[in-house]
Design an enzyme around this catalytic site. Structure first.
Site, PDB file in Angstrom:
ATOM      1  N   ASP A   8      37.988  48.082  -9.911  1.00  0.00           N
ATOM      2  CA  ASP A   8      38.133  48.766 -10.657  1.00  0.00           C
ATOM      3  C   ASP A   8      38.798  47.675 -11.928  1.00  0.00           C
ATOM      4  O   ASP A   8      39.200  47.902 -11.781  1.00  0.00           O
ATOM      5  CB  ASP A   8      37.163  49.408 -11.329  1.00  0.00           C
ATOM      6  CG  ASP A   8      36.052  50.024 -12.910  1.00  0.00           C
ATOM      7  OD1 ASP A   8      35.071  48.622 -13.030  1.00  0.00           O
ATOM      8  OD2 ASP A   8      36.652  50.547 -13.502  1.00  0.00           O
ATOM      9  N   ASP A  10      37.869  48.352 -15.811  1.00  0.00           N
ATOM     10  CA  ASP A  10      37.888  49.251 -17.753  1.00  0.00           C
ATOM     11  C   ASP A  10      38.617  50.701 -17.131  1.00  0.00           C
ATOM     12  O   ASP A  10      37.255  51.322 -16.515  1.00  0.00           O
ATOM     13  CB  ASP A  10      36.904  49.506 -18.299  1.00  0.00           C
ATOM     14  CG  ASP A  10      36.246  47.802 -18.637  1.00  0.00           C
ATOM     15  OD1 ASP A  10      37.376  47.553 -19.742  1.00  0.00           O
ATOM     16  OD2 ASP A  10      35.386  47.183 -18.494  1.00  0.00           O
ATOM     17  N   ASP A 164      36.610  54.163 -11.224  1.00  0.00           N
ATOM     18  CA  ASP A 164      37.090  55.417 -12.132  1.00  0.00           C
ATOM     19  C   ASP A 164      36.129  55.898 -12.745  1.00  0.00           C
ATOM     20  O   ASP A 164      36.009  57.370 -13.525  1.00  0.00           O
ATOM     21  CB  ASP A 164      38.124  55.489 -13.445  1.00  0.00           C
ATOM     22  CG  ASP A 164      36.882  54.618 -13.937  1.00  0.00           C
ATOM     23  OD1 ASP A 164      36.368  53.679 -14.084  1.00  0.00           O
ATOM     24  OD2 ASP A 164      36.908  55.175 -15.948  1.00  0.00           O
TER      25      ASP A 164
END
Length: 213
Positions: A8, A10, A164
Site C-alpha cells: 500500500d 498512503d 496499514d
C-alpha cells in the site's frame, strides 16, 4: 513460493495519512474550530475531500471560502509531505528484497502516488504501480490488487501484501494474498484480525522472518 511483495502507499510507504489529518486540523483551527478526529478517516480507500470540505463549510457558515481554504490547506499539506521519508523498517525490507518483484497497490490516483514515490528515491525499485484511478472500485474492493498481480504476472499465492488499514487488509485478502498489517497510528490495532500478521513497526521483524522457511 513468494516471488512478489505488494505495498500500500498512503500511511505505509509514506505517512501521508498523518499529514492529511494535520492539514485539515490546521484549516479547522484557522476558523477557530476543532476537527472531530474520530470521524475523519473513511473505512474505504479513495478521495473523500468533498465530504470533508462540506463538513467544514457547514461548521463555518456563510463566510466560508472554499477556494482559499483549499489552497491554504493544500499548501500546508504539501509542505509537510516534502519532509516525509519511507520508514526505516520498510527501507530495510526493500534492501533485503533482492530477487523479489515489488509493486504498489494504492486507492489513490497516480497523480498523487507517482510524484511522492519519486520523492522517496525508491520509485525505480517498484516494477509495478497500480492506482485507484485505474480501477472501478477502491479498497476494500480487491480490484487494485488484481491489477497489480496482473501486471506482475504472478498468482496471489506468490505474493504478500503490506497494509496499514483494515479496508486495505480486506482488499488484499479478498484478492487471495497473505497480508502483513502495520496499523497506522490513527487506527485501532484490534480491527486487524483479518491480517495474517500484525506488526507494531516494520522494524519488529526482518523480511526473511516474514517470508519464513
Amino acid at each position: 513460493m513468494i516471488t512478489a511483495l505488494v505495498f500500500d502507499f498512503d500511511g505505509l510507504l509514506m505517512d501521508t495519512e498523518s499529514t492529511q489529518l494535520e492539514s485539515w486540523q490546521y484549516e479547522w483551527r484557522r476558523h477557530g474550530l476543532e476537527l472531530d478526529v474520530a470521524t475523519f478517516f473513511a473505512d474505504h480507500g479513495g478521495d473523500v475531500s468533498e465530504l470533508r470540505y462540506a463538513a467544514l463549510a457547514a461548521a463555518v457558515g456563510a463566510e466560508y471560502d472554499r477556494v482559499s481554504s483549499h489552497d491554504r490547506r493544500v499548501a500546508y499539506r504539501d509542505a509537510l509531505n516534502a519532509e516525509l521519508v519511507v520508514p526505516q523498517g520498510i527501507q530495510k525490507w526493500l534492501a533485503e528484497a533482492e530477487g523479489l518483484r515489488l509493486a504498489v497497490a494504492s486507492s489513490s490516483p497516480a497523480s498523487w502516488v507517482l510524484p511522492l514515490l519519486e520523492q522517496t528515491g525508491y520509485r525505480s525499485r517498484f516494477e509495478v504501480v497500480a492506482c485507484g484511478d485505474e480501477v472501478s472500485a477502491h479498497k476494500p474492493d480487491p480490484a487494485v490488487y488484481h491489477l497489480a498481480l496482473g501486471r506482475l504476472g504472478v498468482q496471489a499465492s506468490e505474493a504478500i501484501a503490506f497494509e496499514d488499514t483494515p479496508h486495505g487488509v480486506a482488499a488484499a485478502k479478498a484478492a487471495g494474498l497473505r497480508c502483513v498489517a502495520i496499523p497506522n497510528r490513527h487506527t485501532d490495532p484490534a480491527r486487524f484480525t483479518a491480517a495474517d500478521l500484525v506488526l507494531a513497526n516494520a522494524a519488529d521483524m526482518t523480511l526473511a522472518e516474514i517470508l519464513g522457511p
